[in-house]
Design an enzyme around this catalytic site. Structure first.
Site, PDB file in Angstrom:
ATOM      1  N   VAL A 260      24.435  56.275   7.322  1.00 48.99           N
ATOM      2  CA  VAL A 260      23.902  56.671   8.630  1.00 48.99           C
ATOM      3  C   VAL A 260      24.067  58.179   8.712  1.00 48.99           C
ATOM      4  CG1 VAL A 260      24.184  56.487  11.139  1.00 48.99           C
ATOM      5  CG2 VAL A 260      24.477  54.454   9.688  1.00 48.99           C
TER       6      VAL A 260
ATOM      7  N   GLU B  25      32.282  48.233  -2.716  1.00 50.26           N
ATOM      8  CA  GLU B  25      33.361  49.186  -2.969  1.00 50.26           C
ATOM      9  C   GLU B  25      33.254  50.265  -1.913  1.00 50.26           C
ATOM     10  OE1 GLU B  25      32.513  47.147  -6.686  1.00 50.26           O
ATOM     11  OE2 GLU B  25      31.194  48.545  -5.651  1.00 50.26           O
TER      12      GLU B  25
ATOM     13  N   ASN C  14      37.741  56.616   3.176  1.00 52.30           N
ATOM     14  CA  ASN C  14      36.687  56.439   4.171  1.00 52.30           C
ATOM     15  C   ASN C  14      37.119  55.405   5.215  1.00 52.30           C
ATOM     16  OD1 ASN C  14      34.334  56.197   5.632  1.00 52.30           O
ATOM     17  ND2 ASN C  14      33.005  56.074   3.835  1.00 52.30           N
TER      18      ASN C  14
ATOM     19  N   TYR D 234      33.781  47.542   7.947  1.00 50.79           N
ATOM     20  CA  TYR D 234      33.716  46.377   7.086  1.00 50.79           C
ATOM     21  C   TYR D 234      34.730  45.321   7.523  1.00 50.79           C
ATOM     22  CZ  TYR D 234      30.984  49.562   4.194  1.00 50.79           C
ATOM     23  OH  TYR D 234      30.036  50.449   3.744  1.00 50.79           O
TER      24      TYR D 234
END
Length: 150
Positions: free
Chosen positions: A73, A105, A110, A117
């Site tokens: 994004v 992965e 991050n 997730y």
């Protein structure tokens, strides 16, 4: 917020895709990688708000598994739920191809992506040491999985 729309990525879209990719990552995908994914028949999608492209994603599916390869994004559109909508769209494509489990992965640094997730239902199942190039060396990847069955 306006709901995003999606359409398949084509080779003609790659300049706009690369502009977003290079603005979002220190080690972005190349034109060749995206082109290989399109030519290989992967699920390559663009996300729009109105007529503005705000993201893209790539998912491969084979047998009963799918693998999220890229979810991007553009930076100025992040932190407002668009990543989750893009992720949901890509996982729907995986289900449509018969996948029962999704894998990905993610860079261990991050944290916003890891939180996204985890909120979706992915769980860490492993680690790939030195998987990603990083400034000054390599960075580990967390391997995550999600069961798509309802």
């Amino acid at each position: 917020m306006v709901e995003p729309t999606f359409r398949p990525m084509t080779e003609a879209d790659l300049e706009a895709v690369l502009k977003i990719e290079f603005s979002a990552f220190s080690h972005p995908w190349t034109r060749g990688i995206f082109l290989d994914c399109i030519k290989s028949g992967y699920e390559c999608w663009l996300m729009f708000l109105g007529d503005q492209q705000v993201g893209h994603g790539v998912l491969s599916a084979a047998g009963d598994e799918c693998h999220l390869l890229n979810l991007t994004v553009k930076p100025e559109s992040q932190s407002n739920g668009l990543g989750g909508k893009l992720l949901d769209h890509l996982l729907l494509q995986g289900r449509g191809r018969g996948a029962e489990t999704a894998f990905l992965e993610v860079r261990e640094s991050n944290q916003p992506a890891i939180r996204l997730y985890e909120r979706t239902g992915f769980n860490e199942i492993g680690r790939r040491r030195g998987y990603y190039p990083a400034v000054g060396g390599r960075e580990d990847a967390l391997v995550m999985a999600y069961t798509l069955l309802d």
